[in-house]
Design an enzyme around this catalytic site. Structure first.
Site, PDB file in Angstrom:
ATOM      1  CD  GLU A   1      -2.245   2.458  -3.128  1.00  0.00           C
ATOM      2  OE1 GLU A   1      -3.428   2.829  -3.149  1.00  0.00           O
ATOM      3  OE2 GLU A   1      -1.575   2.408  -2.090  1.00  0.00           O
TER       4      GLU A   1
ATOM      5  CG  HIS B   1      -1.812   1.135   1.360  1.00  0.00           C
ATOM      6  ND1 HIS B   1      -2.795   1.384   0.429  1.00  0.00           N
ATOM      7  CD2 HIS B   1      -1.902   2.125   2.267  1.00  0.00           C
ATOM      8  CE1 HIS B   1      -3.451   2.474   0.771  1.00  0.00           C
ATOM      9  NE2 HIS B   1      -2.935   2.952   1.876  1.00  0.00           N
TER      10      HIS B   1
ATOM     11  CG  ASP C   1      -2.074   6.448  -4.845  1.00  0.00           C
ATOM     12  OD1 ASP C   1      -2.579   5.363  -5.166  1.00  0.00           O
ATOM     13  OD2 ASP C   1      -2.030   6.855  -3.674  1.00  0.00           O
TER      14      ASP C   1
ATOM     15  CD  GLU D   1      -6.019   5.876  -4.787  1.00  0.00           C
ATOM     16  OE1 GLU D   1      -5.915   7.067  -4.437  1.00  0.00           O
ATOM     17  OE2 GLU D   1      -5.877   4.905  -4.015  1.00  0.00           O
TER      18      GLU D   1
END
Length: 154
Positions: A55, A25, A57, A104
């Site tokens: 992850e 994360h 973003d 994301e």
């Protein structure tokens, strides 16, 4: 460490959804999620430690270049392109099983197109472009089928 612990003893022919997947994360952060530095090298570190889902973003950056950072905070920004190049370099050094990019997405259509372009250019044949229906998870390919592949989850 015991070298036997590095061997895979499980049946890797089951659908992907039958497995627990080591995930990271806020992979890009070198510290806390408010003030710390974003670093592409963090992807190299976690991939070599056995992580298979990272992850990313993504946000609109200057000059049409998408950036990776923790939105609405003071974390520093890194170029999406640098993140993708680092993942490409380190994805399969320690482990051939697939890597999942958990993206994301906060980008405009224009910068999403740039992300898609980088994914294709940087990962090439490693990028799994097979369209998978998630309606029936039993139809998902297995980790064995996906060795050496990079999957994109958005």
């Amino acid at each position: 460490s015991n070298p036997l612990h590095r061997e895979v003893h499980q049946d890797m022919e089951q659908p992907l959804c039958h497995y627990f997947i080591a995930s990271s994360h806020n992979t890009y952060l070198s510290g806390d999620q408010l003030l710390s530095q974003s670093r592409a090298e963090m992807y190299a570190r976690v991939l070599q430690a056995g992580c298979r889902c990272v992850e990313v973003d993504c946000w609109d950056g200057p000059d049409g270049e998408p950036v990776v950072h923790h939105g609405y905070t003071l974390t520093s920004k890194i170029l999406f392109r640098d993140v993708a190049e680092t993942i490409n370099k380190y994805a399969f050094i320690k482990n051939e099983f697939p890597v999942i990019l958990s993206i994301e997405n906060h980008c405009s259509i224009q910068q999403q197109k740039k992300i898609a372009q980088y994914l294709k250019e940087i990962f090439g044949d490693k990028l799994d472009l097979s369209s998978v229906s998630t309606r029936d998870p039993r139809q998902l390919p297995s980790p064995q089928d996906l060795k050496g592949k990079i999957l994109v989850k958005v």
